[in-house]
Design a protein around this motif. Structure first.
Motif, PDB file in Angstrom:
ATOM      1  N   VAL A   6       0.847  -1.198   0.000  1.00  0.00           N
ATOM      2  CA  VAL A   6       0.000   0.000   0.000  1.00  0.00           C
ATOM      3  C   VAL A   6       0.880   1.245   0.000  1.00  0.00           C
ATOM      4  O   VAL A   6       1.744   1.384   0.867  1.00  0.00           O
ATOM      5  CB  VAL A   6      -0.909   0.052   1.255  1.00  0.00           C
ATOM      6  N   GLY A   7       0.642   2.141  -0.943  1.00  0.00           N
ATOM      7  CA  GLY A   7       1.514   3.316  -1.076  1.00  0.00           C
ATOM      8  C   GLY A   7       2.866   2.857  -1.582  1.00  0.00           C
ATOM      9  O   GLY A   7       3.907   3.225  -1.056  1.00  0.00           O
ATOM     10  N   CYS A   8       2.818   2.072  -2.664  1.00  0.00           N
ATOM     11  CA  CYS A   8       4.034   1.386  -3.163  1.00  0.00           C
ATOM     12  C   CYS A   8       5.027   2.324  -3.817  1.00  0.00           C
ATOM     13  O   CYS A   8       6.187   1.949  -4.041  1.00  0.00           O
ATOM     14  CB  CYS A   8       3.630   0.303  -4.160  1.00  0.00           C
ATOM     15  N   GLY A   9       4.598   3.553  -4.164  1.00  0.00           N
ATOM     16  CA  GLY A   9       5.507   4.484  -4.827  1.00  0.00           C
ATOM     17  C   GLY A   9       6.024   3.890  -6.125  1.00  0.00           C
ATOM     18  O   GLY A   9       5.285   3.249  -6.879  1.00  0.00           O
ATOM     19  N   SER A  10       7.316   4.058  -6.397  1.00  0.00           N
ATOM     20  CA  SER A  10       7.849   3.549  -7.664  1.00  0.00           C
ATOM     21  C   SER A  10       8.202   2.065  -7.598  1.00  0.00           C
ATOM     22  O   SER A  10       8.813   1.539  -8.528  1.00  0.00           O
ATOM     23  CB  SER A  10       9.007   4.402  -8.171  1.00  0.00           C
ATOM     24  N   VAL A  26       2.346 -10.063  -6.149  1.00  0.00           N
ATOM     25  CA  VAL A  26       2.291  -8.746  -5.510  1.00  0.00           C
ATOM     26  C   VAL A  26       1.441  -7.770  -6.310  1.00  0.00           C
ATOM     27  O   VAL A  26       1.581  -7.664  -7.530  1.00  0.00           O
ATOM     28  CB  VAL A  26       3.717  -8.147  -5.371  1.00  0.00           C
ATOM     29  N   LEU A  27       0.591  -7.054  -5.568  1.00  0.00           N
ATOM     30  CA  LEU A  27      -0.106  -5.890  -6.130  1.00  0.00           C
ATOM     31  C   LEU A  27       0.390  -4.662  -5.367  1.00  0.00           C
ATOM     32  O   LEU A  27       0.324  -4.624  -4.131  1.00  0.00           O
ATOM     33  CB  LEU A  27      -1.629  -6.025  -5.947  1.00  0.00           C
ATOM     34  N   GLY A  28       0.894  -3.674  -6.086  1.00  0.00           N
ATOM     35  CA  GLY A  28       1.270  -2.400  -5.473  1.00  0.00           C
ATOM     36  C   GLY A  28       0.229  -1.367  -5.832  1.00  0.00           C
ATOM     37  O   GLY A  28      -0.184  -1.285  -6.991  1.00  0.00           O
ATOM     38  N   THR A  45       2.461   8.893 -11.672  1.00  0.00           N
ATOM     39  CA  THR A  45       3.833   8.923 -12.208  1.00  0.00           C
ATOM     40  C   THR A  45       4.658   7.804 -11.585  1.00  0.00           C
ATOM     41  O   THR A  45       5.440   7.120 -12.263  1.00  0.00           O
ATOM     42  CB  THR A  45       4.484  10.297 -11.925  1.00  0.00           C
ATOM     43  N   ALA A  46       4.475   7.588 -10.283  1.00  0.00           N
ATOM     44  CA  ALA A  46       5.207   6.523  -9.591  1.00  0.00           C
ATOM     45  C   ALA A  46       4.787   5.154 -10.131  1.00  0.00           C
ATOM     46  O   ALA A  46       5.622   4.272 -10.365  1.00  0.00           O
ATOM     47  CB  ALA A  46       4.938   6.606  -8.094  1.00  0.00           C
ATOM     48  N   LEU A  47       3.499   4.983 -10.353  1.00  0.00           N
ATOM     49  CA  LEU A  47       2.996   3.690 -10.847  1.00  0.00           C
ATOM     50  C   LEU A  47       3.531   3.394 -12.249  1.00  0.00           C
ATOM     51  O   LEU A  47       3.885   2.252 -12.556  1.00  0.00           O
ATOM     52  CB  LEU A  47       1.466   3.676 -10.830  1.00  0.00           C
ATOM     53  N   ARG A  48       3.605   4.444 -13.067  1.00  0.00           N
ATOM     54  CA  ARG A  48       4.151   4.233 -14.423  1.00  0.00           C
ATOM     55  C   ARG A  48       5.610   3.782 -14.326  1.00  0.00           C
ATOM     56  O   ARG A  48       6.043   2.876 -15.025  1.00  0.00           O
ATOM     57  CB  ARG A  48       4.065   5.530 -15.242  1.00  0.00           C
ATOM     58  N   ARG A  49       6.364   4.406 -13.411  1.00  0.00           N
ATOM     59  CA  ARG A  49       7.771   4.026 -13.236  1.00  0.00           C
ATOM     60  C   ARG A  49       7.866   2.577 -12.741  1.00  0.00           C
ATOM     61  O   ARG A  49       8.703   1.807 -13.201  1.00  0.00           O
ATOM     62  CB  ARG A  49       8.424   4.979 -12.226  1.00  0.00           C
ATOM     63  N   ALA A  50       6.989   2.219 -11.816  1.00  0.00           N
ATOM     64  CA  ALA A  50       7.011   0.850 -11.262  1.00  0.00           C
ATOM     65  C   ALA A  50       6.727  -0.172 -12.371  1.00  0.00           C
ATOM     66  O   ALA A  50       7.415  -1.197 -12.482  1.00  0.00           O
ATOM     67  CB  ALA A  50       5.977   0.730 -10.147  1.00  0.00           C
ATOM     68  N   ARG A  51       5.737   0.130 -13.202  1.00  0.00           N
ATOM     69  CA  ARG A  51       5.395  -0.813 -14.295  1.00  0.00           C
ATOM     70  C   ARG A  51       6.555  -0.921 -15.283  1.00  0.00           C
ATOM     71  O   ARG A  51       6.867  -1.997 -15.768  1.00  0.00           O
ATOM     72  CB  ARG A  51       4.129  -0.347 -15.030  1.00  0.00           C
ATOM     73  N   ARG A  52       7.180   0.229 -15.540  1.00  0.00           N
ATOM     74  CA  ARG A  52       8.310   0.208 -16.492  1.00  0.00           C
ATOM     75  C   ARG A  52       9.447  -0.643 -15.933  1.00  0.00           C
ATOM     76  O   ARG A  52      10.010  -1.493 -16.624  1.00  0.00           O
ATOM     77  CB  ARG A  52       8.787   1.638 -16.772  1.00  0.00           C
ATOM     78  N   MET A  53       9.755  -0.471 -14.640  1.00  0.00           N
ATOM     79  CA  MET A  53      10.856  -1.251 -14.040  1.00  0.00           C
ATOM     80  C   MET A  53      10.509  -2.737 -13.999  1.00  0.00           C
ATOM     81  O   MET A  53      11.381  -3.586 -14.188  1.00  0.00           O
ATOM     82  CB  MET A  53      11.178  -0.737 -12.631  1.00  0.00           C
ATOM     83  N   ALA A  54       9.224  -3.048 -13.751  1.00  0.00           N
ATOM     84  CA  ALA A  54       8.810  -4.459 -13.745  1.00  0.00           C
ATOM     85  C   ALA A  54       9.100  -5.066 -15.119  1.00  0.00           C
ATOM     86  O   ALA A  54       9.653  -6.171 -15.219  1.00  0.00           O
ATOM     87  CB  ALA A  54       7.333  -4.581 -13.395  1.00  0.00           C
ATOM     88  N   GLY A  55       8.739  -4.311 -16.169  1.00  0.00           N
ATOM     89  CA  GLY A  55       8.991  -4.789 -17.531  1.00  0.00           C
ATOM     90  C   GLY A  55      10.478  -4.970 -17.792  1.00  0.00           C
ATOM     91  O   GLY A  55      10.908  -6.003 -18.312  1.00  0.00           O
ATOM     92  N   PHE A 105       0.507  -3.279 -10.724  1.00  0.00           N
ATOM     93  CA  PHE A 105       0.455  -1.958 -10.082  1.00  0.00           C
ATOM     94  C   PHE A 105      -0.841  -1.264 -10.479  1.00  0.00           C
ATOM     95  O   PHE A 105      -1.198  -1.256 -11.659  1.00  0.00           O
ATOM     96  CB  PHE A 105       1.669  -1.114 -10.486  1.00  0.00           C
ATOM     97  N   ALA A 106      -1.544  -0.707  -9.493  1.00  0.00           N
ATOM     98  CA  ALA A 106      -2.843  -0.101  -9.773  1.00  0.00           C
ATOM     99  C   ALA A 106      -3.038   1.161  -8.939  1.00  0.00           C
ATOM    100  O   ALA A 106      -2.471   1.304  -7.853  1.00  0.00           O
ATOM    101  CB  ALA A 106      -3.955  -1.104  -9.441  1.00  0.00           C
TER     102      ALA A 106
END
Ligand SMILES: C[S@@+](CC[C@H](N)C(=O)[O-])C[C@H]1O[C@@H](n2cnc3c(N)ncnc32)[C@H](O)[C@@H]1O
Length: 214
Positions: free
Chosen positions: A59-63, A77-79, A85-95, A103-104
């Motif tokens: 919860v409040g996963c940030g990037s 894991v669901l963040g 902006t943080a969620l987009r960065r997290a999805r990009r790093m996951a990829g 991430f949602a």
């Protein structure tokens, strides 16, 4: 509303922290790394990772560094966060890392809207941003999704060079009443970009859901 007519808070009420800063959380991520994005998962989370089981909610996963670390260990894991902006960065790093984490966008104060339960819930750096009233609402919200264990890593008020929202031990336990058992509160450290590599004084709390007798 912003000049282009878009609500910077995405239809939710600003939190006390956003009122204080005058900015939505997303603004922290727009110009390079946020002050807490030191470039990896929190050491306290890495150390506790063996205690995470089943479906995990960050919860409040940030990037997403903590969520991605847990995903790299094979956890589902669901963040969630309010900062797009943080969620987009997290999805990009996951990829980029070939990791299967989700991430949602979701408000931590309305987690029941997820319509899902989680065996383990992580709060790294969110609890301490809420004021006392929000913490009570937050714990209610957590009740809707936590099936097993909740881990909270937050700044503590004990020691030198404390972080910006130092939490007293009693304030950490105060919002957890019936339906929860505060199992342990250990001294820990939180790394940030504005502390040295030893980070700031922190609490690492292990809090379990208890079946209520109602
Ligand atoms: C101090 S940062 C910690 C981020 C991340 N957990 C980490 O360790 O890097 C707090 C995070 O909580 C998010 N946040 C604040 N209020 C929130 C809310 N009501 N619902 C969901 N996320 C929230 C912020 O956008 C921010 O990403």
């Amino acid at each position: 509303m912003s000049k282009d007519g878009e609500d910077p808070f995405g239809g939710r009420s600003p939190t006390s922290h956003e009122h204080m800063t005058g900015l939505p959380w997303d603004a922290s991520y727009r110009e390079g790394p946020a002050p807490w994005d030191f470039g990896g998962p929190q050491p306290a989370v890495v150390e506790a990772a063996g205690r995470f089981t089943g479906d995990v909610l960050d919860v409040g996963c940030g990037s997403g560094e903590n969520a991605l670390h847990l995903a790299s260990l094979g956890l589902r894991v669901l963040g969630v966060d309010v900062a797009e902006t943080a969620l987009r960065r997290a999805r990009r790093m996951a990829g980029e890392r070939g990791l299967d984490a989700e991430f949602a966008t979701a408000d931590a104060l309305r987690l029941e809207r997820l319509g899902r339960g989680f065996d383990t819930v992580l709060d790294c750096g969110l609890f301490h941003t809420f004021d006392a009233d929000e913490r009570v609402r937050y714990v209610k919200s957590l009740e809707a999704v936590t099936k097993g264990t909740l881990f909270i890593l937050c700044f503590s008020d004990e020691g030198e060079n404390t972080g910006p929202h130092p939490v007293k031990r009693e304030a950490l336990t105060a919002p957890f009443g019936r339906g929860w058992r505060v199992k342990t509160i250990e001294k820990a450290r939180v790394r940030t970009r504005f502390h040295d590599e030893n980070g700031a004084p922190a609490w690492f709390a292990t809090i379990e859901r208890e079946p209520s007798d109602e």
